[in-house]
Design a protein around this motif. Sequence first.
Motif, PDB file in Angstrom:
ATOM      1  N   ARG A  51      72.133   8.264  57.761  1.00 26.70           N
ATOM      2  CA  ARG A  51      72.687   6.934  57.962  1.00 26.70           C
ATOM      3  C   ARG A  51      73.804   7.033  58.979  1.00 26.70           C
ATOM      4  O   ARG A  51      74.207   8.123  59.380  1.00 26.70           O
ATOM      5  CB  ARG A  51      73.227   6.379  56.648  1.00 26.70           C
ATOM      6  N   GLU A  52      74.329   5.908  59.337  1.00 24.16           N
ATOM      7  CA  GLU A  52      75.385   5.856  60.337  1.00 24.16           C
ATOM      8  C   GLU A  52      76.578   6.735  59.966  1.00 24.16           C
ATOM      9  O   GLU A  52      77.145   7.427  60.804  1.00 24.16           O
ATOM     10  CB  GLU A  52      75.848   4.404  60.478  1.00 24.16           C
ATOM     11  N   ASP A  53      76.941   6.745  58.687  1.00 26.59           N
ATOM     12  CA  ASP A  53      78.134   7.458  58.251  1.00 26.59           C
ATOM     13  C   ASP A  53      77.852   8.666  57.361  1.00 26.59           C
ATOM     14  O   ASP A  53      78.769   9.269  56.803  1.00 26.59           O
ATOM     15  CB  ASP A  53      79.081   6.495  57.528  1.00 26.59           C
ATOM     16  N   GLU A  54      76.591   9.037  57.180  1.00 30.30           N
ATOM     17  CA  GLU A  54      76.292  10.180  56.323  1.00 30.30           C
ATOM     18  C   GLU A  54      74.962  10.834  56.675  1.00 30.30           C
ATOM     19  O   GLU A  54      74.075  10.207  57.238  1.00 30.30           O
ATOM     20  CB  GLU A  54      76.300   9.766  54.845  1.00 30.30           C
ATOM     21  N   ASN A  55      74.869  12.098  56.324  1.00 32.85           N
ATOM     22  CA  ASN A  55      73.649  12.883  56.467  1.00 32.85           C
ATOM     23  C   ASN A  55      73.500  13.626  55.144  1.00 32.85           C
ATOM     24  O   ASN A  55      74.205  14.600  54.899  1.00 32.85           O
ATOM     25  CB  ASN A  55      73.771  13.843  57.647  1.00 32.85           C
ATOM     26  N   THR A  56      72.606  13.165  54.275  1.00 28.47           N
ATOM     27  CA  THR A  56      72.521  13.666  52.914  1.00 28.47           C
ATOM     28  C   THR A  56      71.179  14.329  52.655  1.00 28.47           C
ATOM     29  O   THR A  56      70.142  13.830  53.091  1.00 28.47           O
ATOM     30  CB  THR A  56      72.711  12.496  51.921  1.00 28.47           C
ATOM     31  N   LEU A  57      71.214  15.436  51.911  1.00 28.89           N
ATOM     32  CA  LEU A  57      69.995  16.122  51.490  1.00 28.89           C
ATOM     33  C   LEU A  57      69.772  15.895  50.000  1.00 28.89           C
ATOM     34  O   LEU A  57      70.687  16.046  49.195  1.00 28.89           O
ATOM     35  CB  LEU A  57      70.103  17.620  51.748  1.00 28.89           C
ATOM     36  N   TYR A  58      68.535  15.546  49.639  1.00 26.24           N
ATOM     37  CA  TYR A  58      68.127  15.405  48.246  1.00 26.24           C
ATOM     38  C   TYR A  58      67.078  16.467  47.990  1.00 26.24           C
ATOM     39  O   TYR A  58      66.172  16.662  48.811  1.00 26.24           O
ATOM     40  CB  TYR A  58      67.561  14.010  47.982  1.00 26.24           C
ATOM     41  N   GLY A  59      67.187  17.165  46.860  1.00 27.30           N
ATOM     42  CA  GLY A  59      66.296  18.287  46.598  1.00 27.30           C
ATOM     43  C   GLY A  59      65.487  18.135  45.330  1.00 27.30           C
ATOM     44  O   GLY A  59      65.905  17.475  44.371  1.00 27.30           O
ATOM     45  N   PHE A  60      64.318  18.809  45.320  1.00 28.65           N
ATOM     46  CA  PHE A  60      63.377  18.707  44.217  1.00 28.65           C
ATOM     47  C   PHE A  60      62.725  20.061  43.970  1.00 28.65           C
ATOM     48  O   PHE A  60      62.447  20.792  44.914  1.00 28.65           O
ATOM     49  CB  PHE A  60      62.304  17.662  44.541  1.00 28.65           C
ATOM     50  N   LYS A  61      62.459  20.372  42.702  1.00 28.52           N
ATOM     51  CA  LYS A  61      61.862  21.662  42.365  1.00 28.52           C
ATOM     52  C   LYS A  61      60.386  21.750  42.722  1.00 28.52           C
ATOM     53  O   LYS A  61      59.866  22.838  42.932  1.00 28.52           O
ATOM     54  CB  LYS A  61      62.053  21.954  40.873  1.00 28.52           C
ATOM     55  N   THR A  62      59.692  20.606  42.762  1.00 30.04           N
ATOM     56  CA  THR A  62      58.262  20.615  43.076  1.00 30.04           C
ATOM     57  C   THR A  62      57.942  19.565  44.137  1.00 30.04           C
ATOM     58  O   THR A  62      58.688  18.607  44.329  1.00 30.04           O
ATOM     59  CB  THR A  62      57.408  20.300  41.824  1.00 30.04           C
ATOM     60  N   LYS A  63      56.799  19.753  44.774  1.00 27.42           N
ATOM     61  CA  LYS A  63      56.343  18.771  45.759  1.00 27.42           C
ATOM     62  C   LYS A  63      56.016  17.440  45.083  1.00 27.42           C
ATOM     63  O   LYS A  63      56.258  16.378  45.648  1.00 27.42           O
ATOM     64  CB  LYS A  63      55.104  19.287  46.490  1.00 27.42           C
TER      65      LYS A  63
END
Length: 182
Positions: A51-63
Motif C-alpha cells: 500500500r502507499e504507506d506499508e509493505n506487509t507480508l502475511y504467512g501461511f503454513k500450507t498452500k
Amino acid sequence: MYSYIKGIITEINSSYVVVENNDIGYMIYVSNPYSFKLNDTYVIYLYQQIREDENTLYGFKTKDEKELFLKLISVKGLGCKMALPMLTGDVSYLLSAIDDGNVNYLKKFPKIGDKVARQIILDLKGKLTTDDDHGKADFTELCETLKSLGYKQADIKKVLSKIDASKSLEVQVKEALKLLLK
C-alpha cells in the motif's frame, strides 16, 4: 511478489513471527504465531500487500491455507487484517459456517459485522474446499446430490467417511440417506 520463504524462526510475537533468511529478518503476520517454534526451520507461503504507506507480508503454513486467505480477501469489505484471524482455529468450522449461511459464527471474529458476514456467505458459499475435501474427491457428485435434496454441508461431511467410494452414485446416495435419516 513472493511465493514462499524458508528460514529459521527467530522471534514469536502475538501477531507475527520473524523469519531469518540469508541474515535478513522478515516480519511475517500469521494467523497462529504460537504454532511455530523458535529456532526451527519452516517454509512459509507468503502474500505480500503493498500500500502507499506499508509493505506487509502475511504467512501461511500450507498452500491451501494461503488459497483460502486469498479467497477471503476477495470479498468486498474484508481486508487482510480481518481475514487472518479467521484462519486461527479449525478452518472446517469456518467453511461449514459459510456453506450453511451461519452469520452468527462469522460475527464472532474481530471486526466482522452483520454486513460483512453476509457478504462472505454471498460471495463464497459453495466455493471453498479443504485438504479433507481433496481426499474425498470421489464424493463430489454425492455431495451435490445431497445438497440438492436439502441437506447441509456439515451433515453431509459427517457421513462421507462411512460411504464406500467404489460403489455407484446410486448406491452411495442410498447409503448416505440411510445414515442421514438416523
